[in-house]
Design a protein around this motif. Structure first.
Motif, short mmCIF file in Angstrom:
data_model
loop_
_atom_site.label_atom_id
_atom_site.label_comp_id
_atom_site.label_asym_id
_atom_site.label_seq_id
_atom_site.Cartn_x
_atom_site.Cartn_y
_atom_site.Cartn_z
N MET A 1 88.10 -17.60 53.58
CA MET A 1 87.93 -18.21 52.26
C MET A 1 86.87 -19.31 52.30
O MET A 1 86.26 -19.65 51.30
N ASN A 2 86.66 -19.88 53.51
CA ASN A 2 85.60 -20.87 53.63
C ASN A 2 84.24 -20.24 53.34
O ASN A 2 83.39 -20.85 52.67
N ALA A 3 84.04 -19.01 53.80
CA ALA A 3 82.78 -18.30 53.53
C ALA A 3 82.60 -18.06 52.04
O ALA A 3 81.50 -18.19 51.50
N ALA A 4 83.69 -17.70 51.34
CA ALA A 4 83.62 -17.46 49.90
C ALA A 4 83.26 -18.75 49.15
O ALA A 4 82.45 -18.74 48.22
N ALA A 5 83.86 -19.86 49.57
CA ALA A 5 83.58 -21.14 48.92
C ALA A 5 82.14 -21.58 49.13
O ALA A 5 81.46 -22.05 48.21
N VAL A 6 81.66 -21.39 50.37
CA VAL A 6 80.25 -21.73 50.66
C VAL A 6 79.32 -20.83 49.85
O VAL A 6 78.31 -21.29 49.30
N GLY A 7 79.65 -19.54 49.80
CA GLY A 7 78.84 -18.61 49.02
C GLY A 7 78.79 -19.00 47.55
O GLY A 7 77.72 -18.94 46.93
N PHE A 8 79.94 -19.39 47.01
CA PHE A 8 79.97 -19.82 45.61
C PHE A 8 79.04 -21.01 45.38
O PHE A 8 78.26 -21.03 44.43
N GLY A 9 79.12 -21.98 46.28
CA GLY A 9 78.25 -23.15 46.15
C GLY A 9 76.78 -22.79 46.25
O GLY A 9 75.95 -23.28 45.48
N LEU A 10 76.45 -21.91 47.19
CA LEU A 10 75.06 -21.48 47.34
C LEU A 10 74.57 -20.77 46.08
O LEU A 10 73.49 -21.03 45.56
N GLY A 11 75.38 -19.81 45.59
CA GLY A 11 75.00 -19.07 44.39
C GLY A 11 74.83 -19.98 43.19
O GLY A 11 73.87 -19.83 42.42
N PHE A 12 75.74 -20.94 43.05
CA PHE A 12 75.70 -21.84 41.90
C PHE A 12 74.46 -22.73 41.93
O PHE A 12 73.73 -22.84 40.95
N PHE A 13 74.22 -23.34 43.07
CA PHE A 13 73.13 -24.32 43.14
C PHE A 13 71.75 -23.68 43.24
O PHE A 13 70.76 -24.26 42.79
N VAL A 14 71.67 -22.48 43.81
CA VAL A 14 70.39 -21.77 43.80
C VAL A 14 70.06 -21.35 42.37
O VAL A 14 68.91 -21.48 41.91
N ALA A 15 71.06 -20.85 41.63
CA ALA A 15 70.84 -20.46 40.23
C ALA A 15 70.52 -21.66 39.36
O ALA A 15 69.85 -21.53 38.32
N LEU A 16 70.99 -22.84 39.78
CA LEU A 16 70.78 -24.06 39.00
C LEU A 16 69.31 -24.47 38.92
O LEU A 16 68.89 -25.14 37.98
N GLN A 17 68.51 -24.04 39.89
CA GLN A 17 67.10 -24.41 39.89
C GLN A 17 66.36 -23.76 38.71
O GLN A 17 66.60 -22.60 38.39
N LEU A 18 65.51 -24.53 38.09
CA LEU A 18 64.74 -24.01 36.96
C LEU A 18 63.66 -23.06 37.47
O LEU A 18 62.85 -23.41 38.31
N GLY A 19 63.68 -21.85 36.97
CA GLY A 19 62.69 -20.84 37.34
C GLY A 19 62.34 -20.00 36.14
O GLY A 19 62.85 -20.23 35.03
N PRO A 20 61.49 -19.01 36.33
CA PRO A 20 61.05 -18.19 35.19
C PRO A 20 62.20 -17.46 34.49
O PRO A 20 62.21 -17.33 33.27
N MET A 21 63.19 -16.98 35.24
CA MET A 21 64.28 -16.25 34.61
C MET A 21 65.25 -17.19 33.90
O MET A 21 65.90 -16.80 32.93
N SER A 22 65.34 -18.44 34.37
CA SER A 22 66.13 -19.43 33.63
C SER A 22 65.49 -19.69 32.27
O SER A 22 66.19 -19.79 31.25
N LEU A 23 64.18 -19.80 32.26
CA LEU A 23 63.46 -19.99 30.99
C LEU A 23 63.66 -18.78 30.09
O LEU A 23 63.85 -18.92 28.87
N PHE A 24 63.63 -17.59 30.68
CA PHE A 24 63.84 -16.37 29.89
C PHE A 24 65.25 -16.34 29.31
O PHE A 24 65.45 -15.94 28.17
N LEU A 25 66.23 -16.77 30.10
CA LEU A 25 67.61 -16.82 29.60
C LEU A 25 67.73 -17.77 28.42
O LEU A 25 68.38 -17.46 27.41
N ILE A 26 67.11 -18.95 28.53
CA ILE A 26 67.20 -19.94 27.46
C ILE A 26 66.60 -19.41 26.16
O ILE A 26 67.23 -19.46 25.10
N ARG A 27 65.39 -18.88 26.23
CA ARG A 27 64.75 -18.41 25.00
C ARG A 27 65.45 -17.17 24.45
O ARG A 27 65.55 -16.99 23.24
#
Length: 207
Positions: free
Chosen positions: A1-27
Motif C-alpha cells: 500500500m506504500n507503493a500505491a500511496a507514493v504512486g497517487f502522490g506522484l500522479g497528483f503532483f505531476v498532473a498538477l504542473q501547468l502544461g499544454p493539456m492542462s490549458l486544453f482542459l481548462i478551455r
C-alpha cells in the motif's frame, strides 16, 4: 500500500504542473462544460497511467532510437500547434459572433483529442521513465505487485487532480462573461502554440 500511496502522490503532483493539456482542459471545460472537461481529464490520466506502466517496464529505452524520438517530437509539435491554432480561431469566432453549436466538442471528441495530445508528447514518457528509475532505486518497485500498485496509484492520482480542475473551472465558468471565455481561449491557445513551438524547435535541432 506504500507503493500505491507514493504512486497517487506522484500522479497528483505531476498532473498538477501547468502544461499544454492542462490549458486544453481548462478551455474545453469553459466551452463545453464539466462533462467535456472530465473527458479531457480522463484522457490525460489514462495516458499518464499507460506511460507510467511503460516507464516501469523500461520502454523509455525506445526513445534512444533517433528516428523514433524525432517522429514522436514532430507528431507532438503538430498536435499541440494544431490545438493552439484551433483554440485561437474559436476565440475569434466568439468575438465575431460566428460561433455555432458544432464548435462545442462532445465528450467523446474531447477524450480522443486528449489521448492523442498527451500520448504524442515524448516528454511524458521520458518523465515517467525517470520517475520509475528513481522509484526502483528507492526500492518501491521490487516486485510486480508493487509496480502494479504504483502504476494504479499514478493513474488515480492524476485522475483526481484533473477531476478537481475540471470541476473548479466548470463552477467558475458559470459566472464568466463571454468576453472572459474568449480571453481564456486566447491565452490557452497561445500557451499551446508556445509549447508546440518549443517542442518543434528542440526536435528540429536533434543531433
Amino acid at each position: 500500500m506504500n507503493a500505491a500511496a507514493v504512486g497517487f502522490g506522484l500522479g497528483f503532483f505531476v498532473a498538477l504542473q501547468l502544461g499544454p493539456m492542462s490549458l486544453f482542459l481548462i478551455r474545453s471545460t469553459l466551452r463545453g462544460g464539466w462533462r467535456v472537461g472530465l473527458a479531457v481529464g480522463a484522457g490525460i490520466a489514462a495516458i499518464d497511467g499507460l506511460y507510467a506502466a511503460a516507464g516501469a517496464g523500461g520502454a523509455t529505452a525506445l526513445l534512444t532510437i533517433h528516428p523514433v524520438r524525432l517522429a514522436l517530437g514532430a507528431l507532438g509539435a503538430t498536435v499541440l500547434i494544431g490545438l493552439g491554432v484551433r483554440t485561437i480561431y474559436t476565440a475569434v469566432r466568439i468575438r465575431n459572433a460566428a460561433e455555432t453549436p458544432h464548435d462545442v466538442a462532445t465528450p467523446k471528441r474531447a477524450l480522443l483529442t486528449a489521448l492523442a495530445g498527451t500520448a504524442s508528447n515524448p516528454s511524458t514518457i521520458v518523465s515517467w521513465g525517470a520517475i520509475f528509475a528513481a522509484a526502483s532505486t528507492a526500492g518501491l518497485v521490487q516486485t510486480t505487485p508493487s509496480a502494479i500498485l504504483l502504476v494504479g496509484g499514478v493513474t488515480i492520482g492524476s485522475l483526481t487532480w484533473v477531476t478537481m480542475l475540471a470541476t473548479g473551472v466548470a463552477l467558475a465558468g458559470r459566472s464568466m462573461s463571454t468576453r472572459a471565455v474568449r480571453v481564456t481561449d486566447g491565452v490557452a491557445g497561445a500557451g499551446m502554440l508556445a509549447f508546440g513551438g518549443v517542442l518543434a524547435y528542440t526536435t528540429a535541432h536533434e543531433r
